[in-house]
Design an enzyme around this catalytic site. Sequence first.
Site, PDB file in Angstrom:
ATOM      1  N   HIS A 209       0.878  -1.285   0.101  1.00 49.60           N
ATOM      2  CA  HIS A 209      -0.084  -0.159  -0.144  1.00 49.60           C
ATOM      3  C   HIS A 209       0.907   1.421   0.082  1.00 49.60           C
ATOM      4  CE1 HIS A 209      -3.358   2.635   0.909  1.00 49.60           C
ATOM      5  NE2 HIS A 209      -4.086   1.725   0.649  1.00 49.60           N
ATOM      6  N   HIS A 210       0.477   2.161  -0.666  1.00 47.35           N
ATOM      7  CA  HIS A 210       1.212   3.500  -0.693  1.00 47.35           C
ATOM      8  C   HIS A 210       1.246   4.325   0.430  1.00 47.35           C
ATOM      9  CE1 HIS A 210       3.270   6.737  -2.936  1.00 47.35           C
ATOM     10  NE2 HIS A 210       2.700   6.510  -3.879  1.00 47.35           N
ATOM     11  N   ALA A 211       0.417   3.868   1.270  1.00 44.52           N
ATOM     12  CA  ALA A 211       0.578   4.687   2.844  1.00 44.52           C
ATOM     13  C   ALA A 211       1.611   4.003   3.503  1.00 44.52           C
ATOM     14  CB  ALA A 211      -1.061   4.342   3.354  1.00 44.52           C
TER      15      ALA A 211
ATOM     16  N   ASN B 136       6.113   8.068   2.944  1.00 43.87           N
ATOM     17  CA  ASN B 136       6.284   8.834   1.571  1.00 43.87           C
ATOM     18  C   ASN B 136       7.243  10.044   1.657  1.00 43.87           C
ATOM     19  OD1 ASN B 136       4.285   7.537  -0.656  1.00 43.87           O
ATOM     20  ND2 ASN B 136       3.327   7.560   1.480  1.00 43.87           N
TER      21      ASN B 136
END
Length: 487
Positions: free
Chosen positions: A138-140, A307
């Site tokens: 997941h990008h989170a 990120n």
Amino acid sequence: MKRLSLIDTCFLKMESPDTPMHVGALLTFRLPPKIGRQYLSQLVARLRSYPVSRSPFNHVLAQGPLAAIAPYWETDQHVDLDYHLRHSALPKPGGQRELGVLISRLHSHPLDLSRPPWECHIIEGLEHNRFAIYLKGHHAAVDGLGGLKLIKSWLSEKPDALNQPPPWAMPLPTSVRPPAPGPFAAAQQRLTGLRAQLRAVPEVYRSLVRARLEYPNGSLPALLKAPSSLLNGRIGGQRRFATQALKLSRLKRIAEQTHTTTNDVLLAVCGGALRRYLSELDALPRSSLVSLVPIALRPRRNQVGGNSLCGLLTDLETQIADPVERLHAINVSTQAGKRHIQQLSPTALAQYSLLLMAPLTLAKVSGLSGSLPPLFNVLISNVPAARNKLYFDGAELEGIFPLSVLFRGQALNITALGYAESFTLSFTACRDALPRVQKLAIYAGEALDELERALGIADIETAERRVVSINDAPRVRERLANPTDGA
């Protein structure tokens, strides 16, 4: 307990059946010489024997009312590895189409957010004595740059390295595991962070005012600049995946001759491919398409999760037919953007990134993504991977192909990656919105050819281009005549 940053929280809140917010990577390997038929079965069994002991692989989203307001990760002490690690095989002939179909389907499925949000698929049955590994997370939890950093630390530059642990079992450097602060120190840290955020607000405002002269794409009026296009309608949850592989030396040579950068050349190639693709569909806007180009911020030491990104809004100059003129116009835009963000403090840059993501989050929450004007038309990333060849248990890594996310109202994502002497373009697209995405991959290669011819530097290298580069070079001419993509 590890709280999600504001940017990570935005990626979490944008998760939906139509917009699963995971990134992925397809890694293709050549089997080592003189191995037994049980090599991959034994490899999978060995990987299953390792406990999941490293973040972000053992992080799961906390549950409860507090976590709903301010999400945070907690450690899962009992990760079900049989769920996360999967072994499958391609149907014969195990070629580019079969692999493309499988990866398109795997990337279409959302992750289970009640578990640590990642999967690892070992795929056998590829033609020409190869196998593949598809990873997604997941990008989170991790951005593309952090994921590639993790892959590099997992693989080895030594061909004879054996019994390498999987990424979820590699030891973390001690420098990233400082002792947890006490309650008073934690509260003081939060107060210090809040003060820094408040001090950065005037700085962001001044930068937006200054941008109207220095970097028009970074000003508030530019947020409504992108034209409506075929790339920006409503999207569904199913994905298509196509790739193109080029020689990095070709892009570098163009950049040197034109006094631009390889990233400028990449954007010019993508602009040329999109111009041709949309023109054939009678859907090319009169004004330039606008791309969001993520820029990696300096991460914390040894950071893997989370990120660290900012973004530049860049014109792709798709209204310009001449490829060299298009390249120079793109260079003017990107250089202005870089000068602009270099003047901002790290805290102000983070706020600027949130400002760019706010319309995307609003579109998801309001359900108006098909009605709101697009903030940008396409997201184009350029991620460096490794300069040297990498190996896993004696198997040579032949290629890395990144797969990315699609936002509401964004039907296409293009991610470029440099590995050894190759430069791969990966096209992640909405299956329902964009037809024949493989044409875009072919047109990108031909846009590079066009640039070289215009500059008078075309040579035999253009004949060595590999379309859908998960396949071997001898079949390129056949695939050019009959292009396919992941169905």
